[in-house]
Design a protein around this motif. Structure first.
Motif, PDB file in Angstrom:
ATOM      1  N   ARG A  37       7.237  12.235  -6.264  1.00 35.03           N
ATOM      2  CA  ARG A  37       8.662  11.945  -6.073  1.00 35.03           C
ATOM      3  C   ARG A  37       8.922  10.442  -6.136  1.00 35.03           C
ATOM      4  O   ARG A  37       8.786   9.724  -5.152  1.00 35.03           O
ATOM      5  CB  ARG A  37       9.131  12.519  -4.744  1.00 35.03           C
ATOM      6  N   LEU A  38       9.262   9.975  -7.336  1.00 38.38           N
ATOM      7  CA  LEU A  38       9.446   8.544  -7.549  1.00 38.38           C
ATOM      8  C   LEU A  38      10.609   8.002  -6.727  1.00 38.38           C
ATOM      9  O   LEU A  38      10.542   6.860  -6.240  1.00 38.38           O
ATOM     10  CB  LEU A  38       9.671   8.264  -9.034  1.00 38.38           C
ATOM     11  N   ASP A  39      11.681   8.785  -6.567  1.00 38.28           N
ATOM     12  CA  ASP A  39      12.816   8.298  -5.794  1.00 38.28           C
ATOM     13  C   ASP A  39      12.428   8.008  -4.355  1.00 38.28           C
ATOM     14  O   ASP A  39      12.875   7.010  -3.769  1.00 38.28           O
ATOM     15  CB  ASP A  39      13.975   9.293  -5.851  1.00 38.28           C
ATOM     16  N   ARG A  40      11.587   8.846  -3.784  1.00 40.47           N
ATOM     17  CA  ARG A  40      11.124   8.604  -2.418  1.00 40.47           C
ATOM     18  C   ARG A  40      10.254   7.343  -2.350  1.00 40.47           C
ATOM     19  O   ARG A  40      10.342   6.570  -1.389  1.00 40.47           O
ATOM     20  CB  ARG A  40      10.336   9.809  -1.915  1.00 40.47           C
ATOM     21  N   LEU A  41       9.416   7.150  -3.346  1.00 38.38           N
ATOM     22  CA  LEU A  41       8.575   5.951  -3.386  1.00 38.38           C
ATOM     23  C   LEU A  41       9.421   4.686  -3.508  1.00 38.38           C
ATOM     24  O   LEU A  41       9.132   3.665  -2.861  1.00 38.38           O
ATOM     25  CB  LEU A  41       7.606   6.031  -4.558  1.00 38.38           C
ATOM     26  N   GLN A  42      10.448   4.725  -4.333  1.00 36.75           N
ATOM     27  CA  GLN A  42      11.309   3.558  -4.510  1.00 36.75           C
ATOM     28  C   GLN A  42      12.048   3.221  -3.217  1.00 36.75           C
ATOM     29  O   GLN A  42      12.178   2.040  -2.855  1.00 36.75           O
ATOM     30  CB  GLN A  42      12.282   3.806  -5.654  1.00 36.75           C
ATOM     31  N   ALA A  43      12.519   4.252  -2.512  1.00 37.79           N
ATOM     32  CA  ALA A  43      13.185   4.017  -1.222  1.00 37.79           C
ATOM     33  C   ALA A  43      12.206   3.438  -0.211  1.00 37.79           C
ATOM     34  O   ALA A  43      12.547   2.520   0.561  1.00 37.79           O
ATOM     35  CB  ALA A  43      13.792   5.312  -0.701  1.00 37.79           C
ATOM     36  N   LEU A  44      10.965   3.933  -0.212  1.00 31.98           N
ATOM     37  CA  LEU A  44       9.945   3.402   0.694  1.00 31.98           C
ATOM     38  C   LEU A  44       9.613   1.962   0.344  1.00 31.98           C
ATOM     39  O   LEU A  44       9.475   1.111   1.239  1.00 31.98           O
ATOM     40  CB  LEU A  44       8.689   4.279   0.621  1.00 31.98           C
ATOM     41  N   ARG A  45       9.501   1.669  -0.948  1.00 37.66           N
ATOM     42  CA  ARG A  45       9.243   0.284  -1.378  1.00 37.66           C
ATOM     43  C   ARG A  45      10.341  -0.652  -0.869  1.00 37.66           C
ATOM     44  O   ARG A  45      10.040  -1.732  -0.324  1.00 37.66           O
ATOM     45  CB  ARG A  45       9.171   0.213  -2.900  1.00 37.66           C
ATOM     46  N   ASP A  46      11.590  -0.250  -1.020  1.00 30.94           N
ATOM     47  CA  ASP A  46      12.697  -1.084  -0.549  1.00 30.94           C
ATOM     48  C   ASP A  46      12.625  -1.299   0.961  1.00 30.94           C
ATOM     49  O   ASP A  46      12.858  -2.411   1.454  1.00 30.94           O
ATOM     50  CB  ASP A  46      14.035  -0.448  -0.930  1.00 30.94           C
ATOM     51  N   GLU A  47      12.318  -0.240   1.684  1.00 34.28           N
ATOM     52  CA  GLU A  47      12.182  -0.342   3.144  1.00 34.28           C
ATOM     53  C   GLU A  47      11.078  -1.316   3.541  1.00 34.28           C
ATOM     54  O   GLU A  47      11.269  -2.183   4.409  1.00 34.28           O
ATOM     55  CB  GLU A  47      11.870   1.043   3.716  1.00 34.28           C
ATOM     56  N   LEU A  48       9.921  -1.204   2.892  1.00 36.17           N
ATOM     57  CA  LEU A  48       8.775  -2.041   3.244  1.00 36.17           C
ATOM     58  C   LEU A  48       9.009  -3.505   2.884  1.00 36.17           C
ATOM     59  O   LEU A  48       8.641  -4.404   3.647  1.00 36.17           O
ATOM     60  CB  LEU A  48       7.517  -1.517   2.550  1.00 36.17           C
ATOM     61  N   LEU A  49       9.614  -3.758   1.738  1.00 37.79           N
ATOM     62  CA  LEU A  49       9.873  -5.136   1.334  1.00 37.79           C
ATOM     63  C   LEU A  49      10.927  -5.796   2.215  1.00 37.79           C
ATOM     64  O   LEU A  49      10.859  -7.003   2.490  1.00 37.79           O
ATOM     65  CB  LEU A  49      10.302  -5.185  -0.132  1.00 37.79           C
ATOM     66  N   ALA A  50      11.900  -5.009   2.686  1.00 37.30           N
ATOM     67  CA  ALA A  50      12.902  -5.560   3.603  1.00 37.30           C
ATOM     68  C   ALA A  50      12.273  -5.936   4.936  1.00 37.30           C
ATOM     69  O   ALA A  50      12.607  -6.962   5.528  1.00 37.30           O
ATOM     70  CB  ALA A  50      14.028  -4.545   3.817  1.00 37.30           C
ATOM     71  N   ALA A  51      11.330  -5.114   5.389  1.00 37.30           N
ATOM     72  CA  ALA A  51      10.685  -5.376   6.683  1.00 37.30           C
ATOM     73  C   ALA A  51       9.582  -6.419   6.579  1.00 37.30           C
ATOM     74  O   ALA A  51       9.317  -7.148   7.544  1.00 37.30           O
ATOM     75  CB  ALA A  51      10.118  -4.071   7.238  1.00 37.30           C
ATOM     76  N   HIS A  52       8.949  -6.505   5.406  1.00 39.83           N
ATOM     77  CA  HIS A  52       7.786  -7.395   5.236  1.00 39.83           C
ATOM     78  C   HIS A  52       7.914  -8.111   3.889  1.00 39.83           C
ATOM     79  O   HIS A  52       7.201  -7.781   2.927  1.00 39.83           O
ATOM     80  CB  HIS A  52       6.487  -6.586   5.305  1.00 39.83           C
ATOM     81  N   PRO A  53       8.784  -9.092   3.769  1.00 40.96           N
ATOM     82  CA  PRO A  53       9.092  -9.693   2.465  1.00 40.96           C
ATOM     83  C   PRO A  53       7.926 -10.435   1.819  1.00 40.96           C
ATOM     84  O   PRO A  53       7.992 -10.741   0.626  1.00 40.96           O
ATOM     85  CB  PRO A  53      10.256 -10.645   2.779  1.00 40.96           C
ATOM     86  N   GLY A  54       6.857 -10.694   2.539  1.00 42.63           N
ATOM     87  CA  GLY A  54       5.742 -11.431   1.956  1.00 42.63           C
ATOM     88  C   GLY A  54       4.755 -10.583   1.189  1.00 42.63           C
ATOM     89  O   GLY A  54       3.830 -11.120   0.574  1.00 42.63           O
ATOM     90  N   ILE A  55       4.930  -9.268   1.191  1.00 37.65           N
ATOM     91  CA  ILE A  55       3.952  -8.411   0.530  1.00 37.65           C
ATOM     92  C   ILE A  55       4.450  -7.980  -0.853  1.00 37.65           C
ATOM     93  O   ILE A  55       5.613  -8.151  -1.196  1.00 37.65           O
ATOM     94  CB  ILE A  55       3.627  -7.175   1.387  1.00 37.65           C
ATOM     95  N   THR A  56       3.536  -7.400  -1.626  1.00 39.65           N
ATOM     96  CA  THR A  56       3.862  -6.795  -2.916  1.00 39.65           C
ATOM     97  C   THR A  56       3.720  -5.289  -2.792  1.00 39.65           C
ATOM     98  O   THR A  56       2.733  -4.808  -2.218  1.00 39.65           O
ATOM     99  CB  THR A  56       2.917  -7.316  -4.015  1.00 39.65           C
ATOM    100  N   VAL A  57       4.691  -4.556  -3.316  1.00 43.37           N
ATOM    101  CA  VAL A  57       4.619  -3.091  -3.318  1.00 43.37           C
ATOM    102  C   VAL A  57       4.908  -2.589  -4.727  1.00 43.37           C
ATOM    103  O   VAL A  57       6.000  -2.793  -5.255  1.00 43.37           O
ATOM    104  CB  VAL A  57       5.616  -2.462  -2.321  1.00 43.37           C
ATOM    105  N   ALA A  58       3.920  -1.961  -5.338  1.00 39.53           N
ATOM    106  CA  ALA A  58       4.082  -1.348  -6.659  1.00 39.53           C
ATOM    107  C   ALA A  58       4.124   0.166  -6.492  1.00 39.53           C
ATOM    108  O   ALA A  58       3.381   0.720  -5.672  1.00 39.53           O
ATOM    109  CB  ALA A  58       2.926  -1.749  -7.568  1.00 39.53           C
ATOM    110  N   VAL A  59       4.984   0.838  -7.249  1.00 35.33           N
ATOM    111  CA  VAL A  59       5.079   2.296  -7.145  1.00 35.33           C
ATOM    112  C   VAL A  59       5.020   2.922  -8.534  1.00 35.33           C
ATOM    113  O   VAL A  59       5.487   2.342  -9.513  1.00 35.33           O
ATOM    114  CB  VAL A  59       6.379   2.740  -6.419  1.00 35.33           C
TER     115      VAL A  59
END
Length: 250
Positions: A37-59
Motif C-alpha cells: 500500500r504505497l499511499d500508506r507508506l507515503q503518509a507514514l513518510r510524511d509523518e516521520l519527516l515532520a517529526a524527525h526532519p534530519g532523517i531520510t525516508v525512501a518508500v
C-alpha cells in the motif's frame, strides 16, 4: 560496526513494521520502507519527516510474493541510501485453515507469503551484505515457530519455523564475517495488520511489543523472544511441554 544508520523494513505500511519505522526514526535512522500500500507508506513518510526532519525516508511499493521485484526494490533502496546497514524481513500474514478441510489455497498463500517470500527477501538482503562486506539481517519469526500448532495456525507456525531455520542456516554460513543475523520471535502483540485476531492472554500493545522488538534488534543477538518476559520462559515450556498442553494454550 557502529550504528546501523540505514534500515530497510518490509511490510512497513501497517502493524509491527509501521511501528518499527516510527521507533527507528525516533533513534535518528534513515529508512527504506516497502509494502503493497504505497499511499500508506507515503503518509507514514510524511509523518516521520515532520517529526524527525534530519532523517531520510525512501518508500516503494512491493508485494513480497513478486520475487524478482524484491531484488529490484532492495537494490533501488541501496542506491537511494548509498548502502543498507540492516534489513528487517517483516512482511507476512497469519491466515490459515485446518489441514485437510478444503483450505489448501489459503494455506498455500500463507506458506508463500510467510516462508517463500521471506526466502526471497533473505536472498536479496544477504547478496547486498556480501557485496558490502557488512550488514545486519533481521528475520521476524514468531513464538508460533516453537512447536507445531493446530487448527488455522498449522501452516503459519510451520512457515515461521522455516523462517527461523533459514535464519540459523544463514547465520552459520556467515559466522566470523561482518554480517550479523538476528531472529526475533514476537509473542502476542496487538497488530493492525491482523485486526481479526481474537484477544489472547499475555497480549501487549503494538507500542510496547515493538519497543521490545527494537531493543532486541539493536542488541544484535542471534535470537530473541519478545517481550522477554514472559516469552523467554514460555518458549522453553512450548518446546518441551506435552503437545496436548501446547495445543490447548494456542
Amino acid at each position: 560496526m557502529g550504528v546501523r544508520k540505514n534500515i530497510l523494513i518490509t511490510g512497513a505500511s501497517a502493524g509491527l513494521g509501521e511501528q518499527m519505522a516510527r521507533d527507528f526514526a525516533a533513534r535518528g535512522r534513515n529508512l527504506a520502507l516497502c509494502a503493497r500500500r504505497l499511499d500508506r507508506l507515503q503518509a507514514l513518510r510524511d509523518e516521520l519527516l515532520a517529526a524527525h526532519p534530519g532523517i531520510t525516508v525512501a518508500v516503494r511499493e512491493l508485494d513480497v510474493t513478486d520475487h524478482p521485484r524484491v531484488f529490484e526494490v532492495f537494490e533501488a533502496f541501496r542506491a537511494d541510501l548509498g548502502r543498507l546497514d540492516r534489513v528487517v524481513v517483516n512482511a507476512g500474514g497469519g491466515k490459515g485453515r485446518p489441514i485437510g478441510t478444503g483450505g489448501f489455497d489459503t494455506n498455500l498463500h500463507s506458506a508463500r507469503t510467510n516462508f517463500v517470500a521471506a526466502l526471497a527477501q533473505c536472498e536479496a538482503a544477504v547478496q547486498i551484505f556480501r557485496d558490502q562486506r557488512h550488514g545486519h539481517l533481521v528475520m521476524i519469526s514468531s513464538m508460533s515457530a516453537m512447536r507445531g500448532l493446530p487448527r488455522g495456525m498449522t501452516t503459519y507456525a510451520a512457515a515461521k519455523a522455516g523462517v527461523a531455520a533459514l535464519a540459523e542456516g544463514v547465520r552459520a554460513d556467515l559466522l566470523g564475517t561482518p554480517v550479523k543475523v538476528t531472529t526475533v520471535f514476537p509473542g502476542y502483540i496487538v497488530s493492525e495488520a491482523n485486526p481479526a485476531a481474537r484477544p489472547k492472554p499475555l497480549m501487549v500493545s503494538t507500542e510496547r511489543g515493538v519497543r521490545a522488538m527494537v531493543r532486541a534488534i539493536e542488541r544484535e543477538r542471534a535470537q530473541a523472544q519478545v517481550p522477554a518476559w514472559p516469552w523467554a520462559p514460555l518458549g522453553f515450556m512450548m518446546r518441551h511441554a506435552p503437545l496436548r498442553a501446547v495445543a490447548r494454550f494456542s
